[in-house]
Write a protein that holds these residues in place. Sequence first.
Motif, PDB file in Angstrom:
ATOM      1  N   ILE A 218      12.883   2.276 -11.071  1.00 39.70           N
ATOM      2  CA  ILE A 218      11.872   3.230 -11.361  1.00 39.70           C
ATOM      3  C   ILE A 218      12.304   4.580 -11.037  1.00 39.70           C
TER       4      ILE A 218
ATOM      5  N   GLY B  52       5.194   9.140  -7.927  1.00 43.10           N
ATOM      6  CA  GLY B  52       6.346   9.339  -8.718  1.00 43.10           C
ATOM      7  C   GLY B  52       5.581   9.543 -10.140  1.00 43.10           C
ATOM      8  N   LYS B  53       4.430   8.934 -10.390  1.00 48.58           N
ATOM      9  CA  LYS B  53       3.688   9.199 -11.628  1.00 48.58           C
ATOM     10  C   LYS B  53       3.248  10.714 -11.757  1.00 48.58           C
TER      11      LYS B  53
ATOM     12  N   LYS C 232       6.226  12.924 -12.523  1.00 47.96           N
ATOM     13  CA  LYS C 232       6.858  12.899 -13.751  1.00 47.96           C
ATOM     14  C   LYS C 232       5.862  13.647 -14.713  1.00 47.96           C
TER      15      LYS C 232
ATOM     16  N   SER D 172      10.768  -4.820  -5.288  1.00 53.17           N
ATOM     17  CA  SER D 172       9.698  -4.538  -6.124  1.00 53.17           C
ATOM     18  C   SER D 172      10.063  -3.935  -7.411  1.00 53.17           C
ATOM     19  N   GLY D 173      11.591  -3.788  -7.755  1.00 54.47           N
ATOM     20  CA  GLY D 173      11.933  -3.235  -8.792  1.00 54.47           C
ATOM     21  C   GLY D 173      11.993  -1.590  -8.773  1.00 54.47           C
ATOM     22  N   PHE D 174      11.669  -1.112  -7.611  1.00 53.01           N
ATOM     23  CA  PHE D 174      11.558   0.427  -7.383  1.00 53.01           C
ATOM     24  C   PHE D 174      12.979   0.972  -7.641  1.00 53.01           C
TER      25      PHE D 174
ATOM     26  N   LEU E  53       4.002   1.280  -1.219  1.00 48.47           N
ATOM     27  CA  LEU E  53       4.587   1.385  -2.467  1.00 48.47           C
ATOM     28  C   LEU E  53       3.810   2.115  -3.587  1.00 48.47           C
ATOM     29  N   ARG E  54       2.509   1.629  -3.187  1.00 45.67           N
ATOM     30  CA  ARG E  54       1.471   2.314  -4.229  1.00 45.67           C
ATOM     31  C   ARG E  54       1.486   3.579  -4.096  1.00 45.67           C
TER      32      ARG E  54
ATOM     33  N   ALA F  42       0.943  -1.241  -0.022  1.00 44.84           N
ATOM     34  CA  ALA F  42      -0.046  -0.152  -0.013  1.00 44.84           C
ATOM     35  C   ALA F  42       0.909   1.376   0.041  1.00 44.84           C
TER      36      ALA F  42
ATOM     37  N   LEU G 196       4.491   5.063  -5.803  1.00 41.98           N
ATOM     38  CA  LEU G 196       4.331   5.214  -7.289  1.00 41.98           C
ATOM     39  C   LEU G 196       3.337   5.822  -7.854  1.00 41.98           C
ATOM     40  N   ALA G 197       2.416   6.325  -7.165  1.00 37.64           N
ATOM     41  CA  ALA G 197       1.359   7.319  -7.517  1.00 37.64           C
ATOM     42  C   ALA G 197       1.932   8.434  -7.538  1.00 37.64           C
TER      43      ALA G 197
END
Lengths: 117, 143
Positions: free
Chosen positions: A102, A71-72, A75, A97-99, A64-65, A62, A68-69
């Motif tokens: 990213i 980060g988007k 960007k 998580s491959g972050f 990380l989500r 949650a 990610l949000a």
Amino acid sequence: MAREVTMEMMTRKEAGILIVGVKGKMDAVTAPEFDKGFSAWTGQEEKSVIFDLTGLEYISSAGLRSMLAAGKKVKAADGRLCIIGLEGPVKEVFKLSGFYSIFDICETETEAIQKMR
Amino acid sequence: MKLLSEIRLPARLENLQEAVSTVAATAREKGLNSEKVSFLELAVEEAVVNICTYSYPAGVGDFDIRCLEEDGMFVTEIINYGLPFDITATPDPDVTKGLEERRLGGLGIFFIRKFVDEVAYRREGSANILRLSVRTGHAEKTI
């Protein structure tokens, strides 16, 4: 049972960059508080953002989500985002998580600020 | 098999902390190191969040958490009585995609699989039983 202190979020501005410190736990309960806190950012003033996760002991999917949000969003506004202060299990979770591929990840605030200039 | 702790809670996010803390406290008592406890906490959170979000479409239901000791394993069983869902049968997300392509979410089940040594699901009558096992010995899981 009393709920433990979960998440603390502090923001400040430095060299035209918004620095968001997050401590404690980012889980399914506290991640929405982070989203709410970061929703004020529009990229109009400080275009670049540093998330300082020093003292963040725990992050679930949650959390990380939310990252990610955010980060988007940065960007999409043509800003830059750098994450610093990863340690312990949080660092492992980011790797898994491959972050790391990213996000820009730096060791220190100075390094992150230099990178963003 | 030895039952170490057991708790039943309503399937609501406000009970997440209590569920996770109960497992973590039991795991610490059994001598699991702090890294294993952290990863187990993460796996339990993901499972409980899934139950609170999806298992009871009508919104009302409980879940049970049982911690057991079994053949050198610390086992956490997370049980709900709602919709059947086998998390072991879902595909992993693509963790190599870039920022723009990455989907929000989808990491929870992946974490459950990565953070414990064994994951099993079974349905017994109306119960969905998710079983997360962690080796209590010194053999480390490489993630």
